[in-house]
Scaffold this motif. Structure first.
Motif, PDB file in Angstrom:
ATOM      1  N   MET A   1       0.914  -0.882  -0.181  1.00  0.00           N
ATOM      2  CA  MET A   1      -0.316   0.025  -0.171  1.00  0.00           C
ATOM      3  C   MET A   1       1.336   1.227  -0.109  1.00  0.00           C
ATOM      4  N   ILE A   2       1.952   1.182   0.983  1.00  0.00           N
ATOM      5  CA  ILE A   2       2.863   2.566   0.752  1.00  0.00           C
ATOM      6  C   ILE A   2       3.479   2.512  -0.569  1.00  0.00           C
TER       7      ILE A   2
ATOM      8  N   SER B   1       1.760   1.751  -3.572  1.00  0.00           N
ATOM      9  CA  SER B   1       1.220   2.341  -4.037  1.00  0.00           C
ATOM     10  C   SER B   1       1.235   3.548  -3.692  1.00  0.00           C
ATOM     11  N   ALA B   2       1.123   3.870  -2.751  1.00  0.00           N
ATOM     12  CA  ALA B   2       0.755   5.914  -2.375  1.00  0.00           C
ATOM     13  C   ALA B   2       1.684   6.439  -2.933  1.00  0.00           C
ATOM     14  N   MET B   3       2.940   5.742  -2.880  1.00  0.00           N
ATOM     15  CA  MET B   3       3.948   6.656  -3.721  1.00  0.00           C
ATOM     16  C   MET B   3       3.964   6.629  -5.172  1.00  0.00           C
TER      17      MET B   3
ATOM     18  N   VAL C   1       1.119   7.332  -6.900  1.00  0.00           N
ATOM     19  CA  VAL C   1       0.366   7.754  -7.037  1.00  0.00           C
ATOM     20  C   VAL C   1       0.412   8.818  -6.543  1.00  0.00           C
ATOM     21  N   SER C   2       1.555   8.747  -6.105  1.00  0.00           N
ATOM     22  CA  SER C   2       1.602  10.461  -5.085  1.00  0.00           C
ATOM     23  C   SER C   2       2.492  11.155  -5.961  1.00  0.00           C
ATOM     24  N   SER C   3       3.843   9.865  -7.075  1.00  0.00           N
ATOM     25  CA  SER C   3       4.192  11.018  -7.985  1.00  0.00           C
ATOM     26  C   SER C   3       3.445  11.042  -9.069  1.00  0.00           C
TER      27      SER C   3
ATOM     28  N   ALA D   1       9.515   3.986  -5.394  1.00  0.00           N
ATOM     29  CA  ALA D   1       8.635   2.853  -5.725  1.00  0.00           C
ATOM     30  C   ALA D   1       8.857   1.709  -6.391  1.00  0.00           C
TER      31      ALA D   1
END
Length: 565
Positions: free
Chosen positions: A513-514, A516-518, A520-522, A548
């Motif tokens: 999940m971390i 994936s979040a990185m 998405v934020s990228s 990521a």
């Protein structure tokens, strides 16, 4: 922890790698993954299979395991040979396959043999032997045997242990112990075979076989037991030339007991030889309580005088007085077709688990025994297939969840080999009837006044101890009850392992999940043009994406290496 400790030395790590590669080659990759040894599989092979190991077509699982053991060398060959006599532990399919493995190993050099003799006995070889044959007369996985002549002219044989075989076997035992524990922990279905118990029994047996001082003691004990027997000969041990790796004993001239042609050429009576051999074994088992547990034809010679000689005393069995009495009762119950008494003996032996319903067991087992044994009565040895009989008994034991003591299985193995020899020497020999005099003697001894007095005295002492301790224990129990000090300990089987697996899974999910979040934020930073930029791409967004990506690759590799893909 066990694996880390095991692979601290370069030699152990290399050997473990070799064992894993051999098992992989014979189609046991899935089991290697299950026991968490996947990290020792070369990365290329793991990446190629991606955690999915194909099942080999053609040979069965027992055949493939036998071929793997043969390739892995002396320790695994010896393990298979020992397991071949334990169908109750590994099932008859595996036992029959393992019987095909033989000690077909090349001899080591005579120079090396002489060096070991000189190192252990602390004397030059030419001061021990007048003559030493450089060509061994036998070579096995643990030792080889040379014909020789002592300085005083005595004809002897020298048995010398293979160089470094002890270190190799100890290293393999450590690896096998670790693998057995991993199997017990991660492969629940393997507990039916009791892998830890198998390795413990094997290590105990093979260590005794490697100790030639122990073998010399065994030989001396047999020689004493048969010193007044004019039909059985036990070779003399030269104690001054015995060490853990070397044993020198008298040379016995004779032919193998299964060499029928040579026995007839010496003018000996085959039926008498059969009687002597069987009598010798019943004496060992039912009188001495100490028997030769490896009586294959190469270890029993027929001498020109008509005597039989036993050789190779590395594997022996012991029979307690209680077991001898129970076996005697079993023999008599067999002879008199007393099935109720026979079942009582099985219960007395302790091979019936405590949780079993005795009444239901008695009923079912009696029916099975009757179906098995009724057709055998009145038949000669030629008409009885003892191999099939013992195989059926083993199947009955497995069917009724009986735990057969190892000494009983050693006896069964010895009787099976004797049956094969007896068929060749005297097909009309009545094997069961030959045991009756020995069994009857034991029963008479049991009801003798002296024995009855000893048993009564022992029982009275035990009752006295119980009467003395019981009030004190009850008093302690009542005190704890009144103080609410009674503790009940509960342990959930495999709960710690389940918690570890859950922690590992949740950690991986959080990690994913971390990542994936990185990603998405990228993407968001790139879309909104967060500064600074290079070629129109946000540096922060690119950095987050690269990090990521690397973390995602690391996660995938760790999952593949864990074998839990």
């Amino acid at each position: 922890m066990n694996i880390t400790r095991l692979t601290r030395t370069y030699r152990s790590a290399r050997r473990l790698q070799q064992i894993i590669n051999v098992f992989l080659r014979y189609g046991f990759g899935q089991i290697i993954d299950q026991v968490h040894l996947g990290r020792y599989i070369p990365f290329k092979k793991r990446l190629k299979s991606f955690g999915i190991w194909p099942t080999l077509k053609g040979p069965s699982v027992p055949e493939r395991l036998r071929m793997a053991f043969a390739e892995l060398g002396p320790t695994f060959i010896k393990l298979a040979q020992i397991l071949s006599s334990r169908p109750d532990l590994i099932t008859t399919q595996f036992a029959d396959e393992f019987k095909k493995l033989q000690d077909e190993v090349p001899p080591f050099s005579a120079v090396e043999a002489k060096r070991i003799i000189q190192e252990d006995i602390k004397l030059p070889v030419d001061r021990i032997f007048r003559y030493f044959d450089d060509v061994p007369i036998a070579a096995a996985s643990i030792a080889q045997v040379h014909r020789a002549e002592l300085i005083d002219g005595s004809q002897v044989v020298a048995k010398i242990q293979r160089p470094n075989i002890r270190d190799q076997i100890e290293s393999d035992i450590n690896i096998l112990t670790t693998i057995a524990r991993l199997l017990d922990k991660y492969v629940p279905e393997s507990r039916f075979f009791n892998p830890i118990g198998i390795v413990e029994e094997f290590s105990k047996t093979v260590r005794k076989e490697m100790d030639f001082v122990e073998e010399a003691r065994n030989c001396c004990r047999f020689r004493k037991n048969f010193e007044h027997n004019l039909d059985v000969y036990i070779p003399k041990i030269y104690a001054e030339f015995v060490t853990e790796r070397v044993i020198v004993m008298e040379m016995v001239e004779g032919v193998r007991i299964d060499n029928i042609t040579a026995i007839e050429e010496m003018g000996l009576d085959r039926k008498e030889i059969a009687k002597i051999g069987v009598d010798a074994y019943f004496k060992q088992i039912l009188e001495d309580g100490f028997f030769h547990a490896d009586p294959h034809p190469g270890n029993i010679l027929v001498m020109p005088t008509g005597m039989i000689a036993f050789l190779d005393f590395g594997i022996v069995g012991r029979v307690s007085d209680e077991l001898k009495e129970t076996m005697a009762d079993t023999f008599l119950a067999l002879i008199h077709r007393d099935f109720d008494r026979l079942i009582d003996q099985y219960i007395e032996l302790g091979i019936v688990p405590e949780h079993v319903d005795i009444d239901a067991f008695r009923k079912d087992f009696k029916a099975d025994l009757r179906d098995l044994l009724e057709p055998l009565y009145g038949l000669t040895l030629q008409e009885i297939n003892f191999a099939q009989y013992l195989d059926t008994i083993t199947h009955l034991a497995i069917k009724h969840n009986l735990k057969i003591p190892s000494d009983l299985l050693l006896i069964n193995k010895a009787m099976l080999i004797l049956e094969n020899i007896g068929l060749q020497l005297d097909p009309d020999f009545d094997f069961i009837a030959a045991a009756e005099p020995y069994a009857t003697r034991i029963i008479r001894k049991r009801i003798s006044p002296t024995r009855l007095y000893d048993r009564a005295r022992k029982n009275i002492l035990e009752i006295g101890d119980f009467a003395f301790l019981f009030p004190r224990q009850i008093k302690q129990l009542i005190k704890k009850v009144l103080k609410d000090d009674i503790q009940v300990k509960m342990f959930h089987v495999n709960l710690p392992e389940f918690i570890k697996d859950m922690d590992r899974s949740s950690n991986r999910i959080a990690f994913a999940m971390i990542v994936s979040a990185m990603i998405v934020s990228s993407a968001i930073m790139h879309a909104t043009g967060v500064r600074p930029t290079i070629f129109g791409i946000s540096i922060l967004g690119l950095s987050a994406f690269v990090l990521a990506f690397l973390l995602g690759i690391w996660l995938i590799i760790s999952i593949i290496r864990s074998g839990r893909l």
